[in-house]
Design a protein around this motif. Structure first.
Motif, PDB file in Angstrom:
ATOM      1  N   LEU A  61     -25.289 -24.255  17.168  1.00  0.00           N
ATOM      2  CA  LEU A  61     -24.304 -25.453  17.005  1.00  0.00           C
ATOM      3  C   LEU A  61     -22.498 -24.912  17.198  1.00  0.00           C
ATOM      4  CD1 LEU A  61     -26.515 -27.040  15.325  1.00  0.00           C
ATOM      5  CD2 LEU A  61     -24.879 -27.328  13.261  1.00  0.00           C
ATOM      6  N   SER A  62     -22.858 -23.558  16.061  1.00  0.00           N
ATOM      7  CA  SER A  62     -21.250 -23.624  17.428  1.00  0.00           C
ATOM      8  C   SER A  62     -20.774 -23.058  18.485  1.00  0.00           C
ATOM      9  CB  SER A  62     -20.847 -22.330  16.232  1.00  0.00           C
ATOM     10  OG  SER A  62     -20.599 -22.431  14.975  1.00  0.00           O
ATOM     11  N   THR A  65     -19.287 -28.195  20.921  1.00  0.00           N
ATOM     12  CA  THR A  65     -19.271 -29.015  20.196  1.00  0.00           C
ATOM     13  C   THR A  65     -20.426 -30.404  19.956  1.00  0.00           C
ATOM     14  OG1 THR A  65     -18.075 -30.485  21.717  1.00  0.00           O
ATOM     15  CG2 THR A  65     -16.777 -29.211  20.990  1.00  0.00           C
ATOM     16  N   PRO A  66     -20.501 -31.323  19.582  1.00  0.00           N
ATOM     17  CA  PRO A  66     -21.872 -32.077  18.949  1.00  0.00           C
ATOM     18  C   PRO A  66     -21.520 -33.144  20.651  1.00  0.00           C
ATOM     19  CG  PRO A  66     -20.147 -31.794  16.835  1.00  0.00           C
ATOM     20  CD  PRO A  66     -20.057 -30.921  18.446  1.00  0.00           C
ATOM     21  N   THR A  69     -23.117 -30.710  23.425  1.00  0.00           N
ATOM     22  CA  THR A  69     -24.841 -31.045  23.352  1.00  0.00           C
ATOM     23  C   THR A  69     -24.698 -31.888  23.147  1.00  0.00           C
ATOM     24  OG1 THR A  69     -24.167 -29.125  21.499  1.00  0.00           O
ATOM     25  CG2 THR A  69     -26.434 -30.552  21.162  1.00  0.00           C
ATOM     26  N   ARG A 110     -21.726 -28.718   7.827  1.00  0.00           N
ATOM     27  CA  ARG A 110     -21.204 -28.977   8.973  1.00  0.00           C
ATOM     28  C   ARG A 110     -22.470 -29.358   9.390  1.00  0.00           C
ATOM     29  NH1 ARG A 110     -17.428 -27.125  11.471  1.00  0.00           N
ATOM     30  NH2 ARG A 110     -17.514 -26.140  14.235  1.00  0.00           N
ATOM     31  N   THR A 111     -23.370 -29.007   9.711  1.00  0.00           N
ATOM     32  CA  THR A 111     -24.879 -28.754  10.334  1.00  0.00           C
ATOM     33  C   THR A 111     -25.069 -31.206  10.133  1.00  0.00           C
ATOM     34  OG1 THR A 111     -26.026 -27.521  10.064  1.00  0.00           O
ATOM     35  CG2 THR A 111     -27.828 -29.193   9.931  1.00  0.00           C
ATOM     36  N   GLU A 113     -23.048 -33.274   9.741  1.00  0.00           N
ATOM     37  CA  GLU A 113     -21.833 -33.325  10.188  1.00  0.00           C
ATOM     38  C   GLU A 113     -22.363 -34.165  12.282  1.00  0.00           C
ATOM     39  OE1 GLU A 113     -17.077 -33.290   9.986  1.00  0.00           O
ATOM     40  OE2 GLU A 113     -17.950 -33.131   7.625  1.00  0.00           O
ATOM     41  N   TYR A 114     -22.503 -32.527  12.118  1.00  0.00           N
ATOM     42  CA  TYR A 114     -22.120 -31.892  13.596  1.00  0.00           C
ATOM     43  C   TYR A 114     -24.172 -33.682  13.693  1.00  0.00           C
ATOM     44  CZ  TYR A 114     -23.104 -29.501  17.849  1.00  0.00           C
ATOM     45  OH  TYR A 114     -23.423 -28.814  19.203  1.00  0.00           O
ATOM     46  N   LEU A 118     -23.856 -36.288  16.965  1.00  0.00           N
ATOM     47  CA  LEU A 118     -25.657 -36.495  17.937  1.00  0.00           C
ATOM     48  C   LEU A 118     -25.797 -37.535  18.278  1.00  0.00           C
ATOM     49  CD1 LEU A 118     -26.922 -32.980  18.020  1.00  0.00           C
ATOM     50  CD2 LEU A 118     -26.003 -33.648  19.555  1.00  0.00           C
ATOM     51  N   LEU A 135     -15.960 -32.553  11.590  1.00  0.00           N
ATOM     52  CA  LEU A 135     -15.991 -32.244  13.125  1.00  0.00           C
ATOM     53  C   LEU A 135     -15.555 -33.891  12.685  1.00  0.00           C
ATOM     54  CD1 LEU A 135     -19.354 -30.879  13.478  1.00  0.00           C
ATOM     55  CD2 LEU A 135     -17.169 -30.237  14.393  1.00  0.00           C
TER      56      LEU A 135
END
Length: 339
Positions: A61-62, A65-66, A69, A110-111, A113-114, A118, A135
């Protein structure tokens, strides 16, 4: 499962991928740590294949950015004719903060939000916004121009729903995978922990977004090291360095998720010994401290008949896809077992 590269590209990888496709394997999986990336090899090998699915196992993830990806996954999905599986994971604080220079705290939030970003980008229904706090889109406030605006991808997705699988070793992020993703990617998994895994997934399914595919379509893809050798000990010796590295050296003492996962299998004392040796620079002793009993829990090693006997435990578990970690010989052996 090809993993990430070491000093250079793995020898014979393209031939192995093409052989896997010929043998009817479902997918090929790549990874990244702090060297090779997960997407470029899939594009390269995907251009030389036509049916095998192309999966990241995992993209960190890091590292992106979403939006980055999503752009990469959508582009590769177009080029490959809809073959992408997007496997994601948070990695650990040593890599996230030491390599990517990103903060690690609150990885579960964070996951969440990510993945939401997506989904929004790939659905392409409206300009993308996200409330944050980790994010936010657009980003505003101190250090910004204030000119950011919600945008919608210029690229139309080939598929509005590219499957997203989450790597998880701990209880909370395993449940999170069942709640927000299309699949779970455990690591250092044993069929002996099947009941616990099913309970955690059920916890997540109870909170699952009804707009996602149903729980019965959820996939569990597990990397299973497989070494075919007439000598069981010789086969085990080929896996001991990898296990020692993950348990002993992939993470700081007290912050190693791989250590925790193996310890929960009933090997806490063995893990402590492996880690003590590894962190003290005694790698040979760490490798020697990996017991045969642990290898049999998380891998299939030895003659083909022994592997056949061990396969039943995996097929009866929550696992829906075994990711074969091995060479072309291992691929052919597994294909022969599957008929």
């Amino acid at each position: 499962m090809l993993g990430y590269w070491k000093a250079g590209p793995p020898a014979g990888a393209l031939e192995a991928v093409q052989e896997a496709e010929r043998l009817g394997f479902d997918s090929v999986w790549t990874a990244e740590a702090y060297g090779s990336d997960a997407f470029t090899p899939l594009a390269w090998w995907g251009a030389a294949t036509s049916t095998i699915r192309l999966a990241t196992g995992i993209a960190q993830l890091s590292a992106r950015t979403p939006a980055s990806t999503a752009m990469t996954a959508m582009t590769l999905d177009h080029l490959s004719g809809g073959r992408v599986i997007l496997g994601l994971g948070v990695s650990g604080p040593q890599v996230v903060e030491g390599w990517y220079g990103q903060p690690f705290p609150k990885p579960l939030a964070r996951t969440r939000e990510y993945v939401a970003i997506l989904r929004s980008i790939m659905a392409r229904q409206a300009p993308v916004t996200a409330p944050g706090p980790q994010l936010p889109l657009p980003r505003t406030g101190e250090g910004t121009t204030g000119l950011g605006k919600p945008l919608m991808s210029t690229l139309h997705p080939l598929r509005e729903h590219i499957p997203i699988h989450l790597a998880a070793e701990g209880p909370k992020n395993t449940a999170l995978a069942a709640e927000i993703a299309d699949g779970w990617l455990p690591f250092l998994f044993s069929p002996a922990s099947d009941a616990d895994a099913r309970a955690l997934l059920a916890e997540g399914f109870a909170r699952r977004d009804p707009t996602l595919p149903p729980a019965d379509a959820f996939e569990v893809s597990v990397p299973v090291p497989i070494v075919v050798d007439d000598s069981v000990e010789a086969a085990a010796d080929r896996l001991r360095p990898m296990i020692a590295l993950y348990v002993g050296g992939m993470g700081a003492k007290g912050a190693n998720f791989h250590f925790d996962a193996v310890a929960r299998l009933g090997f806490e004392a063995e893990c402590a010994a492996i880690q003590e040796h590894y962190l003290a620079g005694r790698k040979a002793e760490a490798i020697a401290a990996v017991p045969m009993r642990l290898i049999d829990e998380i891998a299939l090693v030895g003659p083909v008949g022994r592997i056949r006997d061990g396969l039943a435990r995996w097929e009866e578990s929550v696992v829906t896809r075994m990711l074969v970690q091995g060479d072309a010989e291992a691929l052919r052996a597994i294909a022969s077992l599957r008929g």
